[in-house]
Design a protein around this motif. Structure first.
Motif, PDB file in Angstrom:
ATOM      1  N   ILE A 112       0.823  -1.205   0.000  1.00 43.07           N
ATOM      2  CA  ILE A 112       0.000   0.000   0.000  1.00 43.07           C
ATOM      3  C   ILE A 112       0.859   1.258   0.000  1.00 43.07           C
ATOM      4  CG2 ILE A 112      -0.185   0.243   2.510  1.00 43.07           C
ATOM      5  CD1 ILE A 112      -2.968   0.788  -0.146  1.00 43.07           C
ATOM      6  N   LYS A 115       0.888   3.346  -3.118  1.00 38.62           N
ATOM      7  CA  LYS A 115      -0.257   4.209  -3.410  1.00 38.62           C
ATOM      8  C   LYS A 115      -0.261   5.457  -2.532  1.00 38.62           C
ATOM      9  CE  LYS A 115      -2.861   1.866  -6.428  1.00 38.62           C
ATOM     10  NZ  LYS A 115      -4.233   1.531  -6.047  1.00 38.62           N
ATOM     11  N   GLN A 275      -4.259   6.651   0.781  1.00 34.73           N
ATOM     12  CA  GLN A 275      -4.903   5.356   0.935  1.00 34.73           C
ATOM     13  C   GLN A 275      -4.157   4.563   2.005  1.00 34.73           C
ATOM     14  OE1 GLN A 275      -5.273   3.390  -2.862  1.00 34.73           O
ATOM     15  NE2 GLN A 275      -5.830   5.279  -3.921  1.00 34.73           N
ATOM     16  N   GLU A 277      -5.341   1.173   3.030  1.00 35.97           N
ATOM     17  CA  GLU A 277      -5.526  -0.265   2.868  1.00 35.97           C
ATOM     18  C   GLU A 277      -6.035  -0.561   1.469  1.00 35.97           C
ATOM     19  OE1 GLU A 277      -8.100  -1.870   5.799  1.00 35.97           O
ATOM     20  OE2 GLU A 277      -6.633  -1.790   7.409  1.00 35.97           O
ATOM     21  N   PHE A 278      -5.700  -1.755   0.989  1.00 40.35           N
ATOM     22  CA  PHE A 278      -6.306  -2.225  -0.239  1.00 40.35           C
ATOM     23  C   PHE A 278      -7.721  -2.686   0.062  1.00 40.35           C
ATOM     24  CE2 PHE A 278      -1.840  -2.904  -1.660  1.00 40.35           C
ATOM     25  CZ  PHE A 278      -1.920  -2.169  -2.835  1.00 40.35           C
ATOM     26  N   THR A 301     -10.121   2.870   4.187  1.00 39.43           N
ATOM     27  CA  THR A 301      -9.259   3.065   3.052  1.00 39.43           C
ATOM     28  C   THR A 301      -8.636   4.457   3.011  1.00 39.43           C
ATOM     29  OG1 THR A 301     -10.752   1.573   1.894  1.00 39.43           O
ATOM     30  CG2 THR A 301      -9.138   2.752   0.555  1.00 39.43           C
TER      31      THR A 301
END
Length: 405
Positions: A112, A115, A275, A277-278, A301
């Motif tokens: 993560i 991102k 972000q 978390e996926f 998220t």
């Protein structure tokens, strides 16, 4: 037993458990060490129960994990931090509290992190390797100042030509770069001329965004994703290259509109969406990411910086204008030794002033990309851009642009 001895014994025990987990779930690993994703294999519960660290007091565990996180600041030793996060749920939650985002820590730890925005006061130094035969591109984190090291694999992209456009599929897995894969995280799409590009994120970059051409459900890794978890194409940036109608010599001129980042993010105290978390849909079909697996049905998220004000403008980036060097008879930019080969692909991006008045924050290079070999390029980025966004922007430079040169 001293705390140093405890840490050393703990690393050894975690390493043994992780190797057992790797043997049991070898099918989820990658074939090449250089292509290994920023991740670790999940740990069998039986092995954990047999470990002497299973019932460690919370205060002591926190102290040990903090010391491991501080001591293992670079890859490959940082894999010990990832291994600790994969032991069990309590260890994972504590590691999540200890490990900070790249913006605060200046470190890439979990998937993560790719991102999340980079550090504010320094550049992440990465490099891209191009394979002309397979039309693939691999992004690595540089482990040393030299470009001779193998680096830490971060992301991969595959070029897909279509009748009216070109897609670059971006994945966490160098061996599975398909849009239906559970490791798919986004794509870059160009128009027919290769002058305009759109970056799509597989998950929403902030609250309130709309999905483009998304269905209510889809199959990911042979599993149906629930429509309550968004899965689709979320436009996060638009890239445009200026047409060179007169055919004048000089570098390309480009502009990037970061739809998901407010213009105020580059100002002191500014915040960019982050972000954390996926989506659970990815986690269910990606068992080699234990850090993001949870029995809870909640999705946390986003934690900061959504574009809540629709009137607030998006961050606009433009390429820094080079200067003409009379002696060398070429256009020059100061890449501080990170670029060694002249190319029209080379660029530096800075923030464009909103009202024409440029401040000091508009002089800072947020992303630079340049050629150092036949198929080797450097990519350096910092806040408020993430590795995923920077990689996608650089991929646009590889595409053929007949009308711009």
């Amino acid at each position: 037993m001293s705390l140093k001895s405890i840490i050393q014994d703990m690393k050894g025990e975690i390493g043994n458990i992780s190797r057992k987990g790797f043997e049991m779930k070898r099918g989820y690993g990658l074939r090449s060490r250089s292509h290994r994703v920023v991740q670790d294999i999940s740990v069998p519960v039986d092995a954990l129960k047999q470990s002497c660290w299973a019932n460690m007091p919370q205060e002591l565990l926190r102290d040990v994990l903090m010391r491991i996180e501080e001591s293992e600041g670079a890859w490959p030793p940082r894999r010990h931090v990832v291994a600790c996060a994969g032991v069990c749920r309590s260890w994972r939650e504590m590691t999540k509290e200890i490990v900070k985002t790249p913006e605060l820590s200046g470190k890439l730890t979990f998937p993560i992190s790719l991102k999340q925005p980079g550090p504010r006061d320094s550049l992440f130094q990465c490099f891209i390797k191009r394979n002309r035969t397979t039309q693939t591109y691999h992004l690595y984190l540089g482990l040393t100042q030299a470009l001779t090291d193998n680096g830490k694999f971060l992301l991969a992209a595959r070029k897909c030509r279509r009748p009216t456009c070109t897609d670059y599929i971006i994945s966490l897995n160098a061996d599975d770069m398909s849009k239906g894969s559970s490791t798919y995280i986004g794509k870059l799409r160009s128009n027919f001329l290769g002058t305009k590009f759109t970056i799509y994120d597989a998950q929403p970059p902030h609250a309130g965004v709309t999905v483009t051409k998304s269905r209510s459900t889809r199959l990911v890794g042979l599993k149906q994703v629930s429509p309550r978890i968004p899965a689709g194409n979320y436009p996060v940036a638009h890239i445009s290259y200026e047409l060179n109608v007169l055919g004048s010599r000089g570098p390309r001129r480009m502009q990037v509109v970061m739809d998901a980042i407010p213009a105020s993010a580059i100002e002191p105290g500014g915040v960019a969406p982050t972000q954390t978390e996926f989506p659970l849909s990815n986690v269910d079909s990606f068992p080699s990411l234990p850090f993001f697996r949870s029995k809870s049905t909640r999705t946390e998220t986003f934690h900061s910086g959504p574009l809540t004000n629709p009137k607030e403008g998006s961050l606009v980036l433009k390429n820094k204008a080079p200067r003409w060097h009379e002696q060398l008879q070429c256009w020059c930019l100061n890449f501080r030794g990170r670029v060694t080969v002249a190319s029209v692909k080379n660029f530096q991006l800075v923030a464009a002033p909103e009202n024409g008045s440029a401040g000091q924050e508009h002089e800072k290079v947020l992303l630079q990309f340049g050629k150092v070999g036949k198929d080797l390029f450097t990519m350096d980025y910092q806040y408020p851009i993430s590795a995923f966004q920077a990689f996608a922007i650089c991929l646009s430079s590889f595409d053929t642009k007949i009308a711009c040169e």
